[in-house]
Enzyme design. Structure first.
Site, mmCIF file in Angstrom:
data_model
loop_
_atom_site.group_PDB
_atom_site.id
_atom_site.type_symbol
_atom_site.label_atom_id
_atom_site.label_comp_id
_atom_site.label_asym_id
_atom_site.label_seq_id
_atom_site.Cartn_x
_atom_site.Cartn_y
_atom_site.Cartn_z
ATOM 1 N N HIS A 60 0.870 -1.180 0.000
ATOM 2 C CA HIS A 60 0.000 0.000 0.000
ATOM 3 C C HIS A 60 0.909 1.233 0.000
ATOM 4 O O HIS A 60 1.679 1.447 0.932
ATOM 5 C CB HIS A 60 -0.912 0.000 1.223
ATOM 6 C CG HIS A 60 -1.839 -1.173 1.267
ATOM 7 N ND1 HIS A 60 -2.071 -1.893 2.422
ATOM 8 C CD2 HIS A 60 -2.587 -1.756 0.299
ATOM 9 C CE1 HIS A 60 -2.931 -2.868 2.157
ATOM 10 N NE2 HIS A 60 -3.254 -2.804 0.879
ATOM 11 N N GLU A 63 1.629 3.967 2.939
ATOM 12 C CA GLU A 63 2.117 3.514 4.239
ATOM 13 C C GLU A 63 3.626 3.739 4.272
ATOM 14 O O GLU A 63 4.425 2.852 3.987
ATOM 15 C CB GLU A 63 1.711 2.059 4.454
ATOM 16 C CG GLU A 63 0.181 1.906 4.435
ATOM 17 C CD GLU A 63 -0.307 0.470 4.510
ATOM 18 O OE1 GLU A 63 0.531 -0.443 4.671
ATOM 19 O OE2 GLU A 63 -1.532 0.262 4.410
ATOM 20 N N HIS A 157 3.657 -2.831 7.107
ATOM 21 C CA HIS A 157 2.531 -1.944 6.823
ATOM 22 C C HIS A 157 2.366 -0.923 7.943
ATOM 23 O O HIS A 157 2.947 -1.044 9.019
ATOM 24 C CB HIS A 157 1.227 -2.751 6.732
ATOM 25 C CG HIS A 157 1.116 -3.607 5.518
ATOM 26 N ND1 HIS A 157 0.347 -3.268 4.428
ATOM 27 C CD2 HIS A 157 1.683 -4.802 5.222
ATOM 28 C CE1 HIS A 157 0.437 -4.220 3.514
ATOM 29 N NE2 HIS A 157 1.243 -5.162 3.970
ATOM 30 N N GLU A 221 1.863 -4.652 11.183
ATOM 31 C CA GLU A 221 1.327 -3.284 11.243
ATOM 32 C C GLU A 221 2.110 -2.517 12.301
ATOM 33 O O GLU A 221 2.044 -2.832 13.488
ATOM 34 C CB GLU A 221 -0.165 -3.314 11.592
ATOM 35 C CG GLU A 221 -1.029 -4.077 10.598
ATOM 36 C CD GLU A 221 -1.333 -3.277 9.340
ATOM 37 O OE1 GLU A 221 -0.953 -2.084 9.285
ATOM 38 O OE2 GLU A 221 -1.947 -3.849 8.422
#
Length: 343
Positions: A60, A63, A157, A221
């Site tokens: 993504h 990010e 991420h 994350e």
């Protein structure tokens, strides 16, 4: 030294959908750098250790913290400030979305792996790029020296929204295989004390590597989405240091395993958006890992009401704007770390 190696990220962004040429450089310490494509860099020490490590970012493109971390590690390797003991593959997966400053260009790349990119009639450059990422991971693992080896893939991420548990990792479905105690300790060293156990196959990048190549693979994350230059790098220092140690040290020493240090959750529900009229029953700024009790309304999918099924059911990744058929909300419940099948 041409721009490929003097500023790998900038060169990658200039070739956002790929580059057909390959580039090679051998450092004075004997480490070989091989660029297979834009955003694809293999680092091979002169005498590689027993680990094969994939570090991916920018699945993504907005990010940015993981992109900055990988950029800095790559630059330090090229400048010979960062030693490398184990073969490492860096993947900047979706440069076009970096340039756009958005999560993706046409389609969420982290829903396109394990062959999903080739299904249906839809075709776009993100699907083509996902297929290439799969091929590069396969090429990297399959070209390793012979002998007993360990495979790793950390797909880095940051999340769209705030989280009551700022850093967490998604452990791909293991198909009945035990979980790795050492990997929980590695994640904890990265500052990630919260782990979500997937209960079914997915089309994420980390599941692809885990399932196809038996790699220790995780979606990690590390915080919240911020623009380039606005990340508080101190919040990511533990993760960056541990990743640097992973590729530079023969083995990492984590000390004794203490179950109470780890917060483990398993999936309770996956709520997909099947209707154009989909609505979450909470505000847009409600944080990941906010808890709901059994019977509380979570969402409307058309005229179907979706309720919490357990007390202490936590929401993850709510997004009412996903494409039809995609996951709009995941809910999880905590499980005792001691209850896991660990090796």
């Amino acid at each position: 030294m041409n721009k490929v190696f003097s500023d790998f990220l900038a060169w990658t962004r200039e070739h956002e959908w790929g580059c057909d040429e390959s580039y090679n450089l051998t450092l004075s310490n004997g480490t070989k750098l091989s660029v297979w494509d834009s955003g694809v860099l293999e680092v091979s020490p002169a005498s590689p250790g027993h680990k094969d490590v994939v570090l991916s970012c920018a699945v993504h493109g907005n990010e940015t913290a993981p992109i900055e971390i990988c950029r800095d590690i790559i630059n330090d390797i090229i400048d010979e400030k960062q030693t490398v003991t184990h073969r490492t593959l860096f993947l900047i997966a979706n440069p076009a979305s970096i340039n756009k400053g958005e999560r993706f260009v046409e389609e969420n790349m982290n829903r396109l792996f394990s062959g999903e990119h080739g299904k249906g009639s839809t075709q776009n450059k993100e699907r083509e790029r996902a297929a290439k990422m799969e091929n590069y991971v396969e090429r990297f693992y399959q070209s390793a020296p012979e002998g007993s080896r360990e495979r790793f893939h950390y797909d880095l991420h940051t999340a769209i929204r705030d989280s009551k548990r700022e850093k967490f990792a998604v452990y791909p479905f293991t198909h009945g295989a035990p979980y790795s105690r050492q990997q929980l300790q590695f994640l904890l060293a990265c500052g990630v004390d919260t782990v979500l156990l997937n209960q079914a196959p997915t089309t994420t990048f980390s599941y692809f590597s885990a399932r196809q190549f038996n790699a220790h693979a995780f979606t990690v994350e590390l915080g919240k989405v911020r623009p380039f230059g606005e990340n508080d790098r101190a919040k990511f220092a533990a993760a960056e240091t541990t990743l640097r140690d992973l590729i530079s040290q023969t083995e990492l020493d984590f000390g004794p395993f203490e179950p109470e240090q780890h917060y483990v959750f398993k999936e309770a529900q996956t709520i997909n958006r099947t209707q154009p009229d989909f609505e979450l029953n909470f505000a847009d700024d409600v944080a990941n890992f906010t808890s709901f009790n059994k019977g509380e309304l979570l969402a409307w999918d058309g005229d179907k009401a979706c309720y919490a099924q357990h007390d202490g059911e936590h929401i993850i990744f709510p997004n009412a704007k996903v494409a039809l058929g995609h996951r709009a909300l995941l809910t999880v419940v905590r499980v005792p770390t001691e209850s896991l099948d660990l090796v």
